[in-house]
Enzyme design. Structure first.
Site, PDB file in Angstrom:
ATOM      1  N   SER A  64       6.762   4.025   2.732  1.00  8.20           N
ATOM      2  CA  SER A  64       6.608   3.015   3.794  1.00  8.20           C
ATOM      3  C   SER A  64       7.246   3.386   5.123  1.00  8.20           C
ATOM      4  CB  SER A  64       7.179   1.682   3.333  1.00  8.20           C
ATOM      5  OG  SER A  64       6.195   0.989   2.643  1.00  8.20           O
ATOM      6  N   LYS A  67       4.988   3.897   7.965  1.00 11.73           N
ATOM      7  CA  LYS A  67       4.380   2.755   8.673  1.00 11.73           C
ATOM      8  C   LYS A  67       4.878   2.672  10.125  1.00 11.73           C
ATOM      9  CE  LYS A  67       3.750   0.298   4.308  1.00 11.73           C
ATOM     10  NZ  LYS A  67       4.253  -0.736   3.396  1.00 11.73           N
ATOM     11  N   TYR A 191      -4.585   4.901   3.735  1.00  8.68           N
ATOM     12  CA  TYR A 191      -3.240   4.333   3.556  1.00  8.68           C
ATOM     13  C   TYR A 191      -2.439   5.094   2.489  1.00  8.68           C
ATOM     14  CZ  TYR A 191       0.323   1.085   1.920  1.00  8.68           C
ATOM     15  OH  TYR A 191       1.510   0.541   1.512  1.00  8.68           O
ATOM     16  N   TYR A 243      11.681  -5.325   4.289  1.00 12.56           N
ATOM     17  CA  TYR A 243      11.040  -6.415   3.545  1.00 12.56           C
ATOM     18  C   TYR A 243      11.915  -7.664   3.584  1.00 12.56           C
ATOM     19  CZ  TYR A 243       8.390  -2.360   2.283  1.00 12.56           C
ATOM     20  OH  TYR A 243       7.650  -1.238   2.355  1.00 12.56           O
ATOM     21  N   VAL A 261       9.713   3.100  -0.653  1.00 10.24           N
ATOM     22  CA  VAL A 261      10.021   3.065  -2.085  1.00 10.24           C
ATOM     23  C   VAL A 261      10.354   4.443  -2.662  1.00 10.24           C
ATOM     24  CG1 VAL A 261       8.835   0.916  -2.711  1.00 10.24           C
ATOM     25  CG2 VAL A 261       7.577   3.073  -2.745  1.00 10.24           C
TER      26      VAL A 261
HETATM   27  N1  GLU Z   1       2.649   3.260  -0.973  1.00 11.63           N
HETATM   28  C1  GLU Z   1       3.550   2.207  -1.341  1.00 11.63           C
HETATM   29  C2  GLU Z   1       2.759   0.976  -1.718  1.00 11.63           C
HETATM   30  O1  GLU Z   1       1.776   0.703  -1.092  1.00 11.63           O
HETATM   31  C3  GLU Z   1       4.457   1.943  -0.207  1.00 11.63           C
HETATM   32  C4  GLU Z   1       5.469   0.878  -0.490  1.00 11.63           C
HETATM   33  C5  GLU Z   1       6.830   1.131   0.110  1.00 11.63           C
HETATM   34  O2  GLU Z   1       7.234   2.245   0.367  1.00 11.63           O
HETATM   35  O3  GLU Z   1       7.540   0.144   0.283  1.00 11.63           O
HETATM   36  O4  GLU Z   1       3.091   0.265  -2.615  1.00 11.63           O
END
Ligand code: GLU
Length: 319
Positions: A64, A67, A191, A243, A261
């Site tokens: 993530s 992003k 993605y 988050y 993650v």
């Molecule tokens: N590719 C992971 C997902 O879509 C990213 C989530 C993350 O890193 O928080 O679940």
């Protein structure tokens, strides 16, 4: 302040001995196999000096944290019209939550929850097919780091593509509201590949330099984003980058940060440092447990904080 290298060495030493390390994300097949004992930290300062400790040159799945970079790219192509399709509020829910999408008509709360990042992937597809979009994304990261060895781990992407049912649900749900405009498979393919970017702490800290420097790449002097946009990306990192633990991260660390993650965190001390940490074990909210602890230790020693009085200069005193 004590010597930064000593501070990092001390932190890495203490983290190596930590017994409580959190839980590895095992819903993405390849991540489940990562050794939880890893810990790395890298700091690049405003003078271009690099400080490394622990496993700072071991690559991990950036997930993530990417992003931040895809948002930067999407703002570059779409500008502020982007905010008609993605919000700018903390979600207060888990990274992959679907509940808010129903009441909020398929508009994700922010670009850093999965739903928001899936919309960003859709925005990026307006110009190219997935393959070119991903190639452009990797090119952008290589430019930011000055490192052409950075690649996507296709095995990680394939694993997530095979098991990412929740993301499939999010994308389809938003498509039903008209907020996904390309075929869902293409959007998710983009993605998942973006998330599967593999980098080490040193490379990640290098990639964050434009955010430390008000939108300018310090190496080339090229403007990556305007200074206003850099500030706004940082504002989103501070309020939404962890988050539903974003408030806690701001409270404890006081810097804009984005977690993934894979156990990485990119944190920015504006004007001072771009910092990357990695420890694969996650806390209950899905953020790196030791990564956050290490950053808490680092800011205690350095005094880095966006809430530090020195961070605000009176307009008359601006250079
Ligand atoms: N590719 C992971 C997902 O879509 C990213 C989530 C993350 O890193 O928080 O679940």
């Amino acid at each position: 302040m004590a010597d930064l290298q000593h501070i990092l060495d001390d932190i890495a030493h203490d983290m190596a001995g930590a017994t409580e390390r959190g839980r590895i994300a095992d819903y993405i097949p390849d991540l489940a196999a990562v050794d939880p004992r890893h810990f790395g930290i890298a700091v690049v300062d405003a003078d271009g000096r690099t400080f490394l400790a622990g496993d700072a040159t071991t690559r991990f799945s950036v997930q993530s944290i990417t992003k931040v970079f895809s948002l930067t790219m999407a703002l570059g192509t779409t500008g502020d019209a982007l905010w008609q399709r993605v919000g700018r509020e903390p979600s207060g829910t888990a990274f992959n939550s679907i509940v808010q999408l129903e009441t909020e008509q398929g508009i994700p709360r922010n670009p850093f929850i999965n739903a928001g990042a899936i919309v960003i992937a859709d925005v990026l597809l307006a110009r190219h097919e997935p393959r070119e979009t991903i190639a452009e994304f990797v090119r952008f990261i290589r430019q930011l780091t000055g490192d052409d060895s950075i690649v996507i781990d296709r095995h990680v992407a394939a694993g997530e593509q095979a098991t990412g049912y929740r993301n499939v649900a999010l994308a389809n749900y938003m498509r039903a509201f008209g907020n996904i405009r390309h075929p869902v498979e293409k959007v998710l393919g983009t993605y998942f590949h973006q998330c599967a970017l593999a980098m080490d702490c040193r490379q990640l800290a290098m990639a964050g330099r434009y955010l430390m420097m008000g939108g300018t790449d310090p190496e080339t002097g090229r403007s990556v984003v305007t200074s206003q946009r850099a500030r706004r990306i940082l504002a989103l990192m501070l309020t939404c980058g962890h988050y539903d633990a974003s408030g806690d991260f701001a409270f404890r660390v006081g810097l804009p940060g984005k977690s993934g993650v894979g156990g990485g965190i990119l944190a920015i001390a504006p004007g001072s440092a771009s910092i990357a940490v990695w420890s694969p074990g996650l806390d209950a909210k899905g953020n790196s447990l030791l990564g956050r602890r290490a950053l808490e230790r680092l800011v205690q020693h350095t005094g880095w904080s966006v809430f530090e009085p020195m961070a605000c200069v009176m307009p008359d005193n601006r250079p």
